[in-house]
Design an enzyme around this catalytic site. Structure first.
Site, PDB file in Angstrom:
ATOM      1  N   HIS A 217      29.106  11.767 125.349  1.00  0.00           N
ATOM      2  CA  HIS A 217      29.877  12.320 126.454  1.00  0.00           C
ATOM      3  C   HIS A 217      30.566  11.229 127.266  1.00  0.00           C
ATOM      4  O   HIS A 217      31.660  11.437 127.799  1.00  0.00           O
ATOM      5  CB  HIS A 217      28.940  13.130 127.355  1.00  0.00           C
ATOM      6  CG  HIS A 217      29.655  13.940 128.392  1.00  0.00           C
ATOM      7  ND1 HIS A 217      30.523  14.964 128.075  1.00  0.00           N
ATOM      8  CD2 HIS A 217      29.638  13.871 129.744  1.00  0.00           C
ATOM      9  CE1 HIS A 217      30.997  15.501 129.185  1.00  0.00           C
ATOM     10  NE2 HIS A 217      30.483  14.856 130.213  1.00  0.00           N
TER      11      HIS A 217
ATOM     12  N   SER B 145      35.661  16.165 131.645  1.00  0.00           N
ATOM     13  CA  SER B 145      34.523  17.078 131.627  1.00  0.00           C
ATOM     14  C   SER B 145      34.881  18.334 132.434  1.00  0.00           C
ATOM     15  O   SER B 145      35.815  19.049 132.077  1.00  0.00           O
ATOM     16  CB  SER B 145      33.281  16.377 132.169  1.00  0.00           C
ATOM     17  OG  SER B 145      32.109  17.075 131.833  1.00  0.00           O
TER      18      SER B 145
ATOM     19  N   ASP C  50      29.146  14.303 121.327  1.00  0.00           N
ATOM     20  CA  ASP C  50      28.939  14.735 122.712  1.00  0.00           C
ATOM     21  C   ASP C  50      28.029  15.965 122.727  1.00  0.00           C
ATOM     22  O   ASP C  50      28.305  16.958 122.046  1.00  0.00           O
ATOM     23  CB  ASP C  50      30.287  15.074 123.345  1.00  0.00           C
ATOM     24  CG  ASP C  50      30.212  15.245 124.855  1.00  0.00           C
ATOM     25  OD1 ASP C  50      29.101  15.450 125.375  1.00  0.00           O
ATOM     26  OD2 ASP C  50      31.273  15.181 125.504  1.00  0.00           O
TER      27      ASP C  50
END
Length: 753
Positions: A724, A604, A692
């Site tokens: 995600h 991320s 996501d």
């Protein structure tokens, strides 16, 4: 005979699109991959995925071995330690062969039953009632996630919300626990965090806007249709997320609003759920605060021989805030009366600001307060008893918090107060070498009773491993902490180099490894999120093969206090990347590893970190593993219609309206800054999920396409039915970990071990 896959990845067609802002034009060849519904895009992603899987086919035996090791070390049929609420003890259990947990409960023996039973895995639990079997709920779905789980105060109904697509849109349902049947109440497209009111007659829940921002609070009356639900609160400012909850005392309903730099709390007596919420402190730009209701003892009119939880108390709000207090301070404030607010100047400071200690939270129960804070890059907990010893006669609180520690240089300690009336504390403890452990903690004596330690099958011995803290020096002279863990018999230490600068138990403070070890360097560095010491069963497969695991605690995280975060965001964001590079170079210079033996890892915002570090110092790493990486950050931050963009401007800056921010982000974002000739780049594995909603799949897809076109050895692995957090279900998650670990071991030359 198996046909070898092509050595070159599927060609990604260039379809140039010009992006012009603030006088700068960037030609984006791969923005067309954003067209999620375009069959060409789906076909391309599937082709990239197939090529990656084919190129990694030689690692299939290793992946199976790694999966078997994780599985073999895990007690698959297991239970959590029960936690009491009301007349029931609640717990979750897992069953061998099943992907998801089962949520269950058993009745409490009586009002004084506050010690959980010792439950044996695989053995029947007397009086057990299964509330929700996630395995049954997940049947027929490729993805399954639970977003809300709450039980009414009277214990008769279960509220739960599920997502079967990975897009974080949850369907809310209510189950009658006597019959096991779901009631007609059903609300679609909710956000996580729904809850019952204490009377069980209403449900408060959240919905999101088009940018996936929780922005509305709704009240649902049990038995009514969704169309009859009442909008309770709406936050139009796109920078703010909304949350709803219940104080631990269950006396107040709370609505909490937060941007990256500003917060606001609203209260309502829970016995009046249809009433009007009132603000505690009206928001002030740049001021963050959180609110916890507490009932503090007061001096009784007559002396009390044995004060207890029935002694006189006064309701207050414990407010943790950063107004003129960078690292926050804790104050008490009156509870605002209906129609009123409270003034910050009326608050009494109880834990003052300390530039060396970052206060992070406070929890209150009927008997205790627990303070959570961070000092010297380690999270800590301290407890304060609200019940005076027998014969003390009651009286006001003396703010003397007692720190709980297990005496390790690298440890994570978290004390939980449980429900409001719980008479004891539970303390969680772990480290890089200590499996997660839960203790019953006696506040008066400090005695700890182990309730459960995470089982690690196969004869795990923590004494076989060691952990240590090192300090790198960044470009501007800042000392950056690095945590390391390794298997002792795999890393041999030699004579002191005089430059290691470490702290720990391996030899002396300046001892360095006798020869470079393979090393996985992890980093995150955003949102003030701290990477604290934690145990991982899956990590053992790397350590046992001689890999050193290291965490670079770079600026942008919260390990060293609020200033550490501020020095790694907005116009100081580049510090995050140069800190990571400095940590890598320190580990090479001090003999821990070598450039051809080190893999960078981040997910991320950590994917942005390793992507930027790859552009800055491609020669430093043999491989880069980037999970759901935020590598096309500038494109995302320029589009306010995308999920999260406006709320993220306080973290990264607003390049849409500020040319200075645009130029700064343009200078570091990984996608725009891939070298024209990236043939000398390390091997790259980017993983993502098609659904996501936080970091869209298109970011790693575009990045990998650009890397491949520039000659970098890059691969894309995409899950077409996930969000995600990746795939759902523990076995699927283990398979994903095994894939990533096998790739890492292959890059490090350890695939045959």
């Amino acid at each position: 005979m198996r046909v070898l896959p092509p050595s070159e990845p599927p060609s990604t067609e260039r379809r140039p699109r010009e992006r012009t802002f603030h006088g700068d034009t960037f030609v984006d060849d791969y923005e067309w991959l954003r067209e999620k519904e375009n069959p060409e895009v789906v076909a391309h992603l599937e082709a990239q995925n197939a090529w990656t899987l084919d190129r990694q086919e030689h690692l299939a035996p290793l992946r199976q071995t790694l999966f078997d090791e994780i599985k073999g070390r895990t007690l698959e049929t297991d239970l959590s330690v029960p936690a009491r609420d009301g007349d029931w003890w609640y717990y979750a259990r897992t069953v061998e062969g099943q992907q998801y947990p089962i949520h269950a409960r058993y009745p409490a023996a009586g009002p004084d039953d506050w010690t959980p039973r010792v439950l044996e895995p695989g053995q029947p639990v007397p009086g057990e009632q299964i509330m929700l079997d996630q395995n049954a709920a997940a049947e027929g779905h490729d993805f399954f996630a639970l977003g809300s789980l709450d039980v009414s105060d009277d214990g008769t109904r279960l509220l739960y919300a599920t997502d079967t697509a990975g897009d974080e849109r949850y369907t809310l349902r209510v189950r009658d626990l006597a019959t096991g049947e779901d009631l007609p109440d059903e609300v679609r497209d909710t956000a996580p965090g729904a809850m019952f009111t204490p009377d069980g007659g209403h449900i408060f829940y959240l919905t999101v806007d088009e940018a996936w921002r929780p922005w509305r609070v709704w009240r649902h009356q049990l038995g009514a249709t969704g169309s009859q639900d009442t909008l309770v609160f709406e936050e139009p400012d796109e920078r703010f997320w909304v949350g709803v909850g219940l104080s631990r005392s269950k006396k107040y309903l709370q609505i909490e609003l937060g941007s990256k730099v500003t917060s606001e709390s609203w209260l309502l007596e829970s016995d009046d759920p249809t009433g009007e919420f009132r603000v505690v402190w009206p928001r002030r730009e740049g001021v963050e605060y959180s609110v916890e209701h507490a009932a503090l003892p007061v001096s009784p009119v007559e002396p009390v021989e044995t004060p207890d939880s029935t002694s006189p108390t006064r309701d207050v709000l414990l407010i943790l805030h950063n107004q003129d207090a960078l690292n926050f301070e804790l104050v008490t404030s009156p509870v605002p009366a209906p129609g009123e607010t409270v003034a910050p100047q009326d608050a009494d400071v109880v834990v003052p600001h300390d530039p060396e200690v970052r206060l992070e939270g406070v929890s209150a129960s009927e008997r205790y307060l627990v303070l959570y804070y961070r000092r010297e890059a380690i999270s800590r907990s301290a407890v304060l008893s609200l019940i005076e010893p027998a014969g003390a006669g009651g009286g006001p609180v003396t703010w003397d918090f007692q720190e709980i520690s297990f005496g390790q240089p690298l440890e994570s300690v978290g004390a939980g107060v449980g429900v409001w009336e719980q008479p004891n504390l539970k303390v969680g403890y772990t480290s890089f070498v200590t499996p997660s452990s839960l203790y019953l903690y006696d506040v008066a004596s400090g005695e700890r009773t182990l309730l459960k330690q995470q089982p690690v099958l196969g004869g795990y011995d923590a004494g076989d491993y060691d952990q240590r803290r090192e300090w790198a020096v960044a470009e501007d002279g800042t000392r950056v902490p690095i945590s390391l863990v390794w298997r002792k018999d795999k890393v041999r230490f030699g004579v002191s180099t005089g430059s290691a600068g470490g702290t720990g138990s391996a030899g002396g403070a300046d001892d360095a490894p006798a020869e470079p070890a393979p090393l996985l360097l992890y980093g995150y560095g955003a949102y003030e999120y701290s990477i604290d010491p934690y145990f991982s069963v899956a990590r053992l497969s790397l350590l046992d093969r001689g890999v050193v695991f290291a965490v670079a605690h770079v600026r942008g995280g919260g390990e060293m206090g609020r200033a550490w975060y501020d020095d790694g965001k907005l116009g100081a964001k580049r510090n995050t990347f140069t800190d990571f590079v400095a940590c890598g170079r320190h580990l090479v210079a001090t003999g821990w590893t070598a450039s051809d033996r080190m893999v960078a890892d981040g997910g991320s915002a950590g994917g942005l970190l390793v992507g930027a570090a790859t552009n800055l110092a491609p020669e430093l790493f043999a491989g880069v593993q980037a999970g759901v990486p935020f590598v096309d950050a500038l494109t995302s931050m320029l589009d306010p219609t995308l999920p999260l963009t406006v709320t993220e401007w306080d973290e990264w800056g607003d390049p849409l309206h500020d040319p200075g921010v645009y130029a700064y982000m343009r200078s570091y974002t990984p996608y725009e800054n891939v070298a024209d000739d990236a043939s000398s780049y390390p091997k790259v594995l980017a993983t993502t999920s098609f659904n996501d909603t936080r970091v869209l799949y298109v970011e790693p897809a575009k990045w990998v396409a650009r890397l491949q076109a520039a000659g970098a050895p890059a691969m894309l692995k995409i899950e077409m039915s996930a969000g995600h957090g990746g795939v759902s279900g523990r076995y699927s998650a283990w398979e994903q970990i095994a894939f990533e670990h096998a790739w890492t071991l292959d890059v490090l030359g350890l695939a045959d071990r």
